[in-house]
Design an enzyme around this catalytic site. Sequence first.
Site, mmCIF file in Angstrom:
data_model
loop_
_atom_site.group_PDB
_atom_site.id
_atom_site.type_symbol
_atom_site.label_atom_id
_atom_site.label_comp_id
_atom_site.label_asym_id
_atom_site.label_seq_id
_atom_site.Cartn_x
_atom_site.Cartn_y
_atom_site.Cartn_z
ATOM 1 N N CYS A 278 0.819 -1.233 0.000
ATOM 2 C CA CYS A 278 0.000 0.000 0.000
ATOM 3 C C CYS A 278 0.841 1.266 0.000
ATOM 4 C CB CYS A 278 -0.926 0.018 1.205
ATOM 5 S SG CYS A 278 -2.180 -1.236 1.088
HETATM 6 N N1 CO8 Z 1 -19.977 -9.931 7.851
HETATM 7 C C1 CO8 Z 1 -20.476 -10.036 9.121
HETATM 8 N N2 CO8 Z 1 -19.695 -10.238 10.200
HETATM 9 C C2 CO8 Z 1 -18.369 -10.353 10.021
HETATM 10 C C3 CO8 Z 1 -17.786 -10.260 8.739
HETATM 11 C C4 CO8 Z 1 -18.637 -10.042 7.620
HETATM 12 N N3 CO8 Z 1 -18.168 -9.927 6.384
HETATM 13 N N4 CO8 Z 1 -16.446 -10.400 8.853
HETATM 14 C C5 CO8 Z 1 -16.188 -10.585 10.151
HETATM 15 N N5 CO8 Z 1 -17.347 -10.562 10.866
HETATM 16 C C6 CO8 Z 1 -17.529 -10.721 12.306
HETATM 17 C C7 CO8 Z 1 -16.399 -11.532 12.920
HETATM 18 O O1 CO8 Z 1 -16.653 -12.903 12.839
HETATM 19 C C8 CO8 Z 1 -16.399 -11.029 14.353
HETATM 20 O O2 CO8 Z 1 -17.422 -11.688 15.087
HETATM 21 P P1 CO8 Z 1 -17.227 -12.022 16.662
HETATM 22 O O3 CO8 Z 1 -17.109 -10.672 17.320
HETATM 23 O O4 CO8 Z 1 -18.450 -12.775 16.981
HETATM 24 O O5 CO8 Z 1 -15.946 -12.805 16.738
HETATM 25 C C9 CO8 Z 1 -16.822 -9.555 14.218
HETATM 26 O O6 CO8 Z 1 -17.483 -9.461 12.942
HETATM 27 C C10 CO8 Z 1 -15.660 -8.592 14.283
HETATM 28 O O7 CO8 Z 1 -14.615 -9.053 13.361
HETATM 29 P P2 CO8 Z 1 -13.221 -8.331 13.237
HETATM 30 O O8 CO8 Z 1 -12.609 -8.238 14.588
HETATM 31 O O9 CO8 Z 1 -12.441 -9.001 12.142
HETATM 32 O O10 CO8 Z 1 -13.728 -6.906 12.710
HETATM 33 P P3 CO8 Z 1 -13.049 -5.497 12.831
HETATM 34 O O11 CO8 Z 1 -13.932 -4.617 13.594
HETATM 35 O O12 CO8 Z 1 -11.624 -5.581 13.233
HETATM 36 O O13 CO8 Z 1 -13.098 -5.016 11.284
HETATM 37 C C11 CO8 Z 1 -11.593 -4.796 9.416
HETATM 38 C C12 CO8 Z 1 -12.424 -5.745 10.295
HETATM 39 C C13 CO8 Z 1 -12.587 -3.915 8.660
HETATM 40 C C14 CO8 Z 1 -10.794 -5.635 8.438
HETATM 41 C C15 CO8 Z 1 -10.698 -3.915 10.288
HETATM 42 O O14 CO8 Z 1 -10.014 -4.713 11.232
HETATM 43 C C16 CO8 Z 1 -9.662 -3.139 9.493
HETATM 44 O O15 CO8 Z 1 -9.967 -2.468 8.519
HETATM 45 N N6 CO8 Z 1 -8.410 -3.128 9.959
HETATM 46 C C17 CO8 Z 1 -7.339 -2.386 9.329
HETATM 47 C C18 CO8 Z 1 -6.793 -3.214 8.245
HETATM 48 C C19 CO8 Z 1 -5.830 -2.477 7.356
HETATM 49 O O16 CO8 Z 1 -5.670 -1.302 7.382
HETATM 50 N N7 CO8 Z 1 -5.196 -3.259 6.553
HETATM 51 C C20 CO8 Z 1 -4.329 -2.752 5.578
HETATM 52 C C21 CO8 Z 1 -4.434 -3.762 4.496
HETATM 53 S S1 CO8 Z 1 -4.132 -3.120 2.975
HETATM 54 C C22 CO8 Z 1 -2.508 -3.420 2.565
HETATM 55 O O17 CO8 Z 1 -1.640 -3.395 3.332
HETATM 56 C C23 CO8 Z 1 -2.247 -3.759 1.155
HETATM 57 C C24 CO8 Z 1 -1.841 -5.170 1.037
HETATM 58 C C25 CO8 Z 1 -1.461 -5.417 -0.349
HETATM 59 C C26 CO8 Z 1 -2.637 -5.246 -1.289
HETATM 60 C C27 CO8 Z 1 -3.287 -6.512 -1.578
HETATM 61 C C28 CO8 Z 1 -4.262 -6.360 -2.678
HETATM 62 C C29 CO8 Z 1 -5.345 -7.427 -2.586
#
Ligand code: CO8
Length: 378
Positions: free
Chosen positions: A160
């Site tokens: 990124c």
């Molecule tokens: N629908 C419904 N519920 C869901 C879903 C879904 N799709 N997904 C997860 N849940 C549930 C989980 O099971 C969990 O349930 P429980 O509490 O019962 O265990 C609950 O929702 C909460 O799950 P999470 O803890 O996973 O949810 P978060 O609140 O942490 O949100 C995010 C998830 C949105 C992914 C968040 O953590 C986030 O955005 N974090 C930052 C990530 C970030 O910035 N990453 C950078 C990546 S980009 C990058 O570096 C580029 C890489 C190279 C590019 C690749 C190209 C493909």
Amino acid sequence: MENMVIRAAISGTGLFTPNESISNDELVDAFNKWVEQFNSDNATKIAAGELAAKEPSSSAFIEKASGIKSRYVMNKSGILDPARMKPSLPERHNDEPSIQCEMAVSAAREALHQAGRTAEDIDAVIVACSNLQRPYPAVSVEIQAALGINGFAYDMNVACSSATFGIQAAYNAVQAGNARAVLVINPEICTAHLNFRDRDSHFIFGDACTAIVVEAVRDDTASNAFEILGTQLKTLYSNNIRNNFGFLNRCDESGVDLPDKLFIQQGRKVFKEVVPLVSTMIQEHLSEIGLSAEDVTRMWLHQANLSMNQLIAKKVLGREASATEAPVILDEYANTSSAGSIIAFHKYKDDLAEGEQGVICSFGAGYSAGSVLLKKLG
Ligand code: CO8
């Protein structure tokens, strides 16, 4: 002879946005159809406790957790087909432009036009992105030829943060006198690298391409250009965002299409670890060149998660940031990896007045982060 300091500026940007887009509801509908089929196909194993039933996804969760409402994609039908769930992007003949070249040429033409430059004014092309469609011949060299640019070209990858690392490389080349002007291009086809069957991440990415002209400041540099005041880069090894897809997969019999060979992340950990890393970095970079947060009119942040950006901006400013101070494009584009902060810059830079300052900041896998401090020229 006295050494002349060459000032450099971003004199133009361009954006290629794919024609097709997918809303959260459309994406979730396809995902949930696949879940239904999976659970029905595996009903016996699930009932016997040998396999966990798949949980459905939800649009409400996606928007609340990430701020994402839709994403642009290079191919919609393949992603939304529950029997396929990946874009359909047929291989092209060697004599045709590659997909990334096509995206890049469109974005580059806009950037050149904005800068008031032509191919003759450019001495180098840097393609900086998360996923290159092939290692060689370098995609940048193909783009260089397609645009009719002399000089040199190379590809680089810092996930990124590729765009900000590319801007620093271009800035260095201009300051060293190796190039009068450099095109930095970020063609991101993130959807081809995303596991659309993974509930935790199927909603995260979209496709786009940005282009940036970095040039030595001259009398005829575009009046809406931004002088680069300084760049700062940082990397810190982490396995929390990872993919193992690559040429070594053929040496491992477990195959290439397993979920863990595509994008995987520990989203919560990334959030917690990257927010302090990035906010501290911006503050340190500002103070290094004698600026403080009050001197910054705008922060063009990497676009991965809305709450993450709000928190980073708040830590830097010491108060809540307005949508004008830290513009958001991830609601419409999702995470487009290295293109994200540049899309925000491209769309939300023209209203800054002469002398106003801002920061482009990327962050992501590696971990990697890049900060570029800018001042609007008049
Ligand atoms: N629908 C419904 N519920 C869901 C879903 C879904 N799709 N997904 C997860 N849940 C549930 C989980 O099971 C969990 O349930 P429980 O509490 O019962 O265990 C609950 O929702 C909460 O799950 P999470 O803890 O996973 O949810 P978060 O609140 O942490 O949100 C995010 C998830 C949105 C992914 C968040 O953590 C986030 O955005 N974090 C930052 C990530 C970030 O910035 N990453 C950078 C990546 S980009 C990058 O570096 C580029 C890489 C190279 C590019 C690749 C190209 C493909």
